[in-house]
Design a protein around this motif. Structure first.
Motif, PDB file in Angstrom:
ATOM      1  N   ARG A 184      25.871  43.218  47.161  1.00 33.27           N
ATOM      2  CA  ARG A 184      26.990  42.399  48.229  1.00 33.27           C
ATOM      3  C   ARG A 184      26.384  42.019  49.543  1.00 33.27           C
ATOM      4  NH1 ARG A 184      32.676  43.857  47.755  1.00 33.27           N
ATOM      5  NH2 ARG A 184      32.500  44.273  49.946  1.00 33.27           N
ATOM      6  N   ASN A 185      25.280  41.000  49.538  1.00 33.16           N
ATOM      7  CA  ASN A 185      24.601  40.936  50.498  1.00 33.16           C
ATOM      8  C   ASN A 185      24.705  39.358  51.005  1.00 33.16           C
ATOM      9  OD1 ASN A 185      23.127  39.770  48.566  1.00 33.16           O
ATOM     10  ND2 ASN A 185      21.304  41.087  48.518  1.00 33.16           N
ATOM     11  N   THR A 186      25.837  38.698  50.757  1.00 31.58           N
ATOM     12  CA  THR A 186      26.191  37.560  51.091  1.00 31.58           C
ATOM     13  C   THR A 186      27.187  37.724  52.364  1.00 31.58           C
ATOM     14  OG1 THR A 186      27.550  37.175  49.236  1.00 31.58           O
ATOM     15  CG2 THR A 186      25.269  36.085  49.257  1.00 31.58           C
ATOM     16  N   GLN A 187      27.499  36.573  53.059  1.00 30.35           N
ATOM     17  CA  GLN A 187      28.596  36.675  53.868  1.00 30.35           C
ATOM     18  C   GLN A 187      30.024  36.671  53.484  1.00 30.35           C
ATOM     19  OE1 GLN A 187      26.321  33.376  55.847  1.00 30.35           O
ATOM     20  NE2 GLN A 187      26.751  34.063  57.920  1.00 30.35           N
ATOM     21  N   LEU A 188      30.113  36.168  52.247  1.00 25.31           N
ATOM     22  CA  LEU A 188      31.349  35.955  51.629  1.00 25.31           C
ATOM     23  C   LEU A 188      31.278  36.770  50.205  1.00 25.31           C
ATOM     24  CD1 LEU A 188      32.458  32.157  52.237  1.00 25.31           C
ATOM     25  CD2 LEU A 188      32.891  34.061  53.664  1.00 25.31           C
ATOM     26  N   VAL A 189      32.283  37.182  49.573  1.00 20.49           N
ATOM     27  CA  VAL A 189      32.369  37.706  48.319  1.00 20.49           C
ATOM     28  C   VAL A 189      33.503  37.060  47.855  1.00 20.49           C
ATOM     29  CG1 VAL A 189      31.064  39.779  48.856  1.00 20.49           C
ATOM     30  CG2 VAL A 189      33.504  39.941  48.948  1.00 20.49           C
ATOM     31  N   GLY A 190      33.235  36.905  46.481  1.00 22.70           N
ATOM     32  CA  GLY A 190      34.576  36.401  45.670  1.00 22.70           C
ATOM     33  C   GLY A 190      34.636  37.254  44.521  1.00 22.70           C
ATOM     34  N   TYR A 191      35.796  37.435  44.121  1.00 24.02           N
ATOM     35  CA  TYR A 191      35.960  38.048  42.912  1.00 24.02           C
ATOM     36  C   TYR A 191      36.989  37.342  41.657  1.00 24.02           C
ATOM     37  CZ  TYR A 191      33.781  42.175  44.458  1.00 24.02           C
ATOM     38  OH  TYR A 191      32.763  43.340  45.025  1.00 24.02           O
ATOM     39  N   ASN A 192      36.489  37.658  40.514  1.00 24.09           N
ATOM     40  CA  ASN A 192      37.332  36.957  39.296  1.00 24.09           C
ATOM     41  C   ASN A 192      38.281  37.832  39.047  1.00 24.09           C
ATOM     42  OD1 ASN A 192      35.742  34.810  40.043  1.00 24.09           O
ATOM     43  ND2 ASN A 192      34.195  34.981  38.291  1.00 24.09           N
ATOM     44  N   LYS A 193      39.278  37.984  38.717  1.00 22.60           N
ATOM     45  CA  LYS A 193      40.427  38.931  38.336  1.00 22.60           C
ATOM     46  C   LYS A 193      41.295  38.174  37.635  1.00 22.60           C
ATOM     47  CE  LYS A 193      38.114  42.678  39.678  1.00 22.60           C
ATOM     48  NZ  LYS A 193      37.824  43.721  38.863  1.00 22.60           N
ATOM     49  N   TYR A 194      41.423  38.837  36.287  1.00 23.14           N
ATOM     50  CA  TYR A 194      42.413  38.185  35.322  1.00 23.14           C
ATOM     51  C   TYR A 194      43.581  39.113  34.910  1.00 23.14           C
ATOM     52  CZ  TYR A 194      39.180  34.315  35.022  1.00 23.14           C
ATOM     53  OH  TYR A 194      38.733  33.246  35.081  1.00 23.14           O
ATOM     54  N   TYR A 195      44.150  39.691  36.002  1.00 24.10           N
ATOM     55  CA  TYR A 195      45.225  40.735  35.828  1.00 24.10           C
ATOM     56  C   TYR A 195      46.362  39.688  34.928  1.00 24.10           C
ATOM     57  CZ  TYR A 195      42.879  43.294  39.465  1.00 24.10           C
ATOM     58  OH  TYR A 195      41.993  43.872  40.423  1.00 24.10           O
ATOM     59  N   ALA A 196      47.085  40.475  34.232  1.00 26.48           N
ATOM     60  CA  ALA A 196      48.258  40.003  33.525  1.00 26.48           C
ATOM     61  C   ALA A 196      47.806  39.020  32.538  1.00 26.48           C
ATOM     62  CB  ALA A 196      49.252  39.429  34.410  1.00 26.48           C
ATOM     63  N   TRP A 197      46.496  39.050  32.505  1.00 26.29           N
ATOM     64  CA  TRP A 197      46.006  38.311  31.160  1.00 26.29           C
ATOM     65  C   TRP A 197      45.272  39.070  30.145  1.00 26.29           C
ATOM     66  CZ3 TRP A 197      47.568  34.365  28.369  1.00 26.29           C
ATOM     67  CH2 TRP A 197      46.585  33.896  27.556  1.00 26.29           C
ATOM     68  N   TYR A 198      43.940  39.306  30.632  1.00 29.24           N
ATOM     69  CA  TYR A 198      43.378  40.406  29.690  1.00 29.24           C
ATOM     70  C   TYR A 198      43.712  41.786  29.822  1.00 29.24           C
ATOM     71  CZ  TYR A 198      39.977  36.415  29.455  1.00 29.24           C
ATOM     72  OH  TYR A 198      39.473  35.217  28.961  1.00 29.24           O
ATOM     73  N   ARG A 199      44.286  42.132  30.872  1.00 23.70           N
ATOM     74  CA  ARG A 199      45.031  43.563  31.239  1.00 23.70           C
ATOM     75  C   ARG A 199      46.112  43.483  32.177  1.00 23.70           C
ATOM     76  NH1 ARG A 199      41.426  46.977  35.264  1.00 23.70           N
ATOM     77  NH2 ARG A 199      43.371  47.742  35.682  1.00 23.70           N
ATOM     78  N   ASP A 200      46.971  44.441  31.896  1.00 16.76           N
ATOM     79  CA  ASP A 200      48.100  44.800  32.994  1.00 16.76           C
ATOM     80  C   ASP A 200      48.919  43.575  32.828  1.00 16.76           C
ATOM     81  OD1 ASP A 200      46.759  46.970  34.415  1.00 16.76           O
ATOM     82  OD2 ASP A 200      45.339  45.385  35.022  1.00 16.76           O
ATOM     83  N   GLU A 201      50.207  43.633  33.585  1.00 20.46           N
ATOM     84  CA  GLU A 201      51.498  42.895  33.130  1.00 20.46           C
ATOM     85  C   GLU A 201      51.550  42.230  34.636  1.00 20.46           C
ATOM     86  OE1 GLU A 201      52.546  42.613  30.397  1.00 20.46           O
ATOM     87  OE2 GLU A 201      51.245  44.194  29.470  1.00 20.46           O
ATOM     88  N   LEU A 202      52.636  41.147  34.626  1.00 21.44           N
ATOM     89  CA  LEU A 202      52.785  40.341  35.509  1.00 21.44           C
ATOM     90  C   LEU A 202      53.515  40.928  36.764  1.00 21.44           C
ATOM     91  CD1 LEU A 202      54.639  37.264  33.877  1.00 21.44           C
ATOM     92  CD2 LEU A 202      52.574  37.427  34.978  1.00 21.44           C
ATOM     93  N   GLU A 203      54.229  42.020  36.376  1.00 23.85           N
ATOM     94  CA  GLU A 203      55.060  42.794  37.792  1.00 23.85           C
ATOM     95  C   GLU A 203      53.749  43.514  38.489  1.00 23.85           C
ATOM     96  OE1 GLU A 203      55.968  44.959  33.765  1.00 23.85           O
ATOM     97  OE2 GLU A 203      55.728  42.987  34.275  1.00 23.85           O
ATOM     98  N   ASP A 204      52.443  43.793  37.940  1.00 24.87           N
ATOM     99  CA  ASP A 204      51.713  44.398  38.487  1.00 24.87           C
ATOM    100  C   ASP A 204      50.723  43.615  39.302  1.00 24.87           C
ATOM    101  OD1 ASP A 204      52.492  46.683  37.095  1.00 24.87           O
ATOM    102  OD2 ASP A 204      51.311  46.116  35.377  1.00 24.87           O
TER     103      ASP A 204
END
Length: 865
Positions: free
Chosen positions: A463-483
């Motif tokens: 994690r050695n760059t000035q900005l970090v991005g995260y790819n997260k597919y909550y409510a698709w591959y896992r978990d539900e909309l209300e989460d």
């Protein structure tokens, strides 16, 4: 009027002058192409068959979508014969390739020119002056897209199409010129170290090719958007040294998403008499920007929430060989959507993209294709570094760019599982790439995108760059909309705990939607357009309310082709807000309602023009179904066939009406108002009203198709929008299944209806991907008559042997049916039967297990007479 005419004539003269200084033309037409290896490319082998093609071209437009696993990855050859125009005395001649995937070898008149170009997504140039002749010149190009351990991407969720898929340009200069054949093919670097509302300081670095003797100057002229000269400087050039020019601009017009004002810098090489030897143009946008982990992003001192999409260079049936017009149309659709943020993923793209980002005011990040896994060794690492340098240098002067990204989901192939040597190399690759960004460009941020948990990258030390991005597919591959809200807040909290000063970007989120699948009962991973709409609504509520999410990019702007994918549409990642051929999905309109500053209203599902439903009552004449409207006004009125259903207030830019549909054509109108402006939208829906009782006299039964084992409607778009209805348990007087259960995919992360299998022998994969397993009967309480019964089925991911008999009204019509043995696994099978009903008992289809379990994917019934 006279002043306007003078200005036009001056502009015309200005353009003519530009054209006479440096000659540039595309040479895309009339190439011969051969796919395969050629041992002796310059032999007179007349048996070889060449195909005429036009650049942009890819050889993977068809095999990427067929039922066969894999696609061609190997050599492709291009050749053409041309006369090089004589424009200048002692001219220098270059070929510029905007991109070719992925190893490119250039020959001119049989002579190899320079080294192979490594990498499929960056621009490169070769000097061909020494190899050309006055008469015909044979240009030959070998391109290879085979896997190579030393070239990224090693693997990714996109296809590595082969071909020369962007423009080829012939560039001719005088012997004295701005450098052409350098790394990244750019000779001018514009920097603005000081920008404020009152003043801008500009430095321009120019790379020249010039003789040792003679006096030459670099002249820099800044024009405003109306072609007025704002500033002009001239500096004496020194042999074999870069030229640096400096000037300042008072009271500049600033570039921003709201007002993307562009100046133009014209760089010229002149002698002491003012004779121009070479000339280049670059866009200039004056802006200052800052990322803050807690306060978010600001541009020109104004806090700005960054909302936008990712974008792949892909179009249905074209692979990545797109015209500039398609690229620019994509940017237009994104502008109309209301975005201010674009992640150019996962590689540099056509210059037309950044041209429009500059003009539309999109805050932009650009990356190299370091995806999933690092290249194998030190040579591979250096190839990645060179790609990054080429990407930065070629695209340096685009004011839209705010960050350079070194890679995407680089830990997909977990490095700690691949051995100590690889892990060390992997960590060093990240370090060197991050250092390269800052060495190449001090004016922008370094950026990296991950998908595993923050602590994982932190432990590795990447994690050695000035900005970090995260790819997260909550409510698709896992978990539900209300989460979604809770999970995003927790993710942001955990990443900031590791690096409190490192701003967080939600670099990918989304879910798939097949425009052919519609439902009023959306569930996770059903690939319905309606579930995708709800998912994006949940995310946007959270994103807009969490200040530490400085920016967010939807995955993806458009559906794109991925050979190995087996979703609702095989070989297509359909998480796009528009389809692979650019038809808008419902979620696109939601973003318009949330992001556009101008008045807006739309019927979200207006693309669903052919619908069906069961009448509300026995002998009823309407079926009531929900219609969602999106807009940015206060409220909206809906009319169905001229009758008002009243007004409703928008809640988070959405509202749902219960609409009674009649048989045949239905006109829906919506009317809203904002800032004193009335806005409207319309939809015409062709509705098939199925009777509540199939023996109805007022609405006699004609035909029905059921998407068995699914809550979704399915539209056969290739078959004039033939419509399949959702399944239901049997109801007396109607239709439905008896016994069995919906086929489900049950894994640690998923428990969804259906399965992700590419079905062979059909275009209607979703019909077969959902099934009733262990079904006993399917019943239709239809009146007397003659009927055509169609059964659709496939055996998917089953274990053991499954054999069944099928009977219709106690008559055996299909005996000892073993789908896997007779037709093969994952193959769709459809069979029709003619059935006579001579009593009041309708049609009962019995599924009798001989061994294992019964199964049914789809059923159609049509009354013949």
């Amino acid at each position: 009027m006279r002043s306007v005419l003078v200005l036009i004539l001056m502009s015309f003269a200005f353009i003519l002058k530009a054209q006479n200084i440096r000659h540039i033309e595309t040479i895309n037409d009339n190439w011969d192409f051969y796919k395969g290896k050629i041992e002796n490319p310059f032999s007179n082998d007349g048996s070889r068959s060449w195909e005429k093609v036009t650049i942009p071209h890819s050889w993977n437009t068809q095999d990427i979508l067929d039922d066969e696993d894999g696609y061609y990855r190997g050599d492709g050859w291009y050749k053409k014969t041309m006369v090089i125009p004589e424009v200048y005395e002692n001219q220098q001649v270059f070929l510029l390739f905007e991109a070719a995937n992925q190893v490119t070898t250039l020959y001119v008149n049989g002579k190899e020119i320079g080294e192979n170009h490594i990498g499929g997504y960056t621009t490169f140039t070769r000097d061909i002056t020494s190899a050309i002749k006055r008469e015909n010149n044979e240009i030959t190009v070998k391109v290879n897209n085979a896997h190579n351990d030393e070239i990224v991407p090693q693997s990714a969720d996109f296809s590595f199409y082969g071909g020369i898929y962007r423009d080829i340009k012939l560039i001719i200069t005088k012997p004295i010129h701005f450098e052409v054949a350098n790394l990244g093919a750019n000779a001018i670097f514009i920097r603005t170290p000081v920008v404020s509302e009152s003043t801008v300081k500009v430095t321009v670095q120019s790379k020249l090719v010039r003789p040792k003797k003679g006096k030459y100057y670099v002249q820099q002229t800044l024009f405003d958007a109306d072609y007025n000269i704002v500033k002009r400087t001239k500096s004496k050039s020194v042999f074999e040294k870069d030229d640096f020019s400096e000037f300042s601009v008072e009271n500049p017009k600033l570039w921003s998403p709201e007002n993307p004002y562009l100046y133009k810098l014209v760089s010229e090489i002149v002698d002491k008499k003012g004779v121009v030897y070479d000339r280049l143009e670059n866009p200039v946008g004056f802006r200052w920007f800052h990322f803050d982990a807690k306060k978010g992003f600001s541009i020109n001192g104004k806090s700005t929430k960054l909302i936008g999409t990712n974008r792949h260079q892909d179009f249905l049936g074209k692979a990545n060989a797109l015209s500039d017009e398609i690229h620019r149309k994509d940017m237009q659709l994104l502008k109309e959507m209301g975005i201010n943020f674009l992640r150019i993923a996962h590689y540099p793209q056509d210059p037309a993209i950044l041209e429009m980002c500059n003009k539309y005011g999109f805050i932009t990040t650009l990356e190299i294709p370091f995806v999933d896994k690092a290249a194998a060794n030190e040579a591979g690492k250096q190839n990645s570094v060179n790609m990054l340098k080429e990407a930065i240098r070629f695209n340096y002067n685009n004011p839209a760019i705010v960050a350079w990204n070194l890679g995407n989901e680089t830990t997909m192939k977990a490095p700690d599982k691949l051995g100590e040597t690889y892990t060390k190399h992997f960590i060093e690759t990240h370090k060197v790439l991050a250092e390269t960004i800052k060495a190449e460009d001090q004016t922008r941020y370094s950026y990296s995108v991950f998908f595993r948990e923050p602590a994982y990258q932190h432990k590795l030390g990447i994690r050695n760059t000035q900005l970090v991005g995260y790819n997260k597919y909550y409510a698709w591959y896992r978990d539900e909309l209300e989460d979604v809200d809770k999970l995003l807040r927790d993710l942001v909290k955990r990443t900031l705990a590791l690096d409190p000063d490192k701003p967080f970007i939600l670099s990918e989120y989304g879910g798939g939607a097949d425009p052919r699948l519609r439902t009023y009962n959306p569930t996770r991973f059903d690939f319905s357009v309606e579930y995708q709409f709800l998912l994006h609504k949940s995310y946007m509520k959270a994103i807009l309310e969490i200040p530490e999410i400085v920016g967010a990019n939807v995955w993806n702007y458009a559906d794109f082709q991925v050979e190995h994918r087996k979703d609702a549409v095989p070989h297509i990642n359909n998480k796009g807000l528009v389809s692979a051929d650019r038809k808008k999905k419902d979620a696109y309109y939601l973003y318009q309602a949330l992001l556009k500053k101008t008045p807006f209203v739309a019927i979200a599902s207006k693309g669903w023009r052919k619908r069906a439903g069961i009448a509300d009552e026995i002998d009823g004449q309407v079926a009531t179904q929900p219609i969602t409207v999106v807009g940015n006004g206060n409220d909206v009125e809906l009319l169905i066939n001229g009758k008002s259903l009243g007004k409703q207030k928008f809640d988070f830019s959405t509202v749902t009406f219960k609409v009674p549909f009649k048989q045949g054509q239905n006109l829906i109108e919506v009317i809203s108002e904002r800032n004193g402006k009335t806005i409207k939208d319309f939809a015409t829906i062709d509705f098939t009203l199925q009777a509540k009782n199939l023996k109805s006299k007022s609405n006699p039964f004609k035909e029905i198709a059921i998407n068995v084992g699914s809550y979704c409607y399915f539209i056969e778009q290739h078959n004039l929008d033939y419509l399949w209805m959702p399944d239901q348990a049997y109801k007396k007087g109607s239709f439905g299944y008896v016994g069995g259960e919906f086929l489900r995919t049950k894994t640690r992360r998923r428990n969804n209806i259906g399965t992700d299998v590419s079905i062979k022998g059909t275009e209607n994969d979703p019909i077969y991907q959902t099934q009733m397993i262990g079904i006993n009967q399917y019943k239709f309480d239809v009146p007397k008559g003659t009927y055509e019964l169609s059964l659709s089925m496939a055996e998917l991911k089953s274990r053991g042997e499954n054999i069944m008999d099928i009977l219709v009204n106690d008559k055996k019509v299909w005996e000892n049916l073993n789908l896997k043995k007779k037709y093969g696994k994952d193959r769709g099978v459809s069979k029709r039967f003619l059935i006579s009903v001579d009593d009041e008992n309708g049609i009962t289809v019995d599924f009798k297990p001989v061994k294992g379990k019964t199964r049914l994917s789809g059923i159609k019934l049509r009354k013949v007479n």
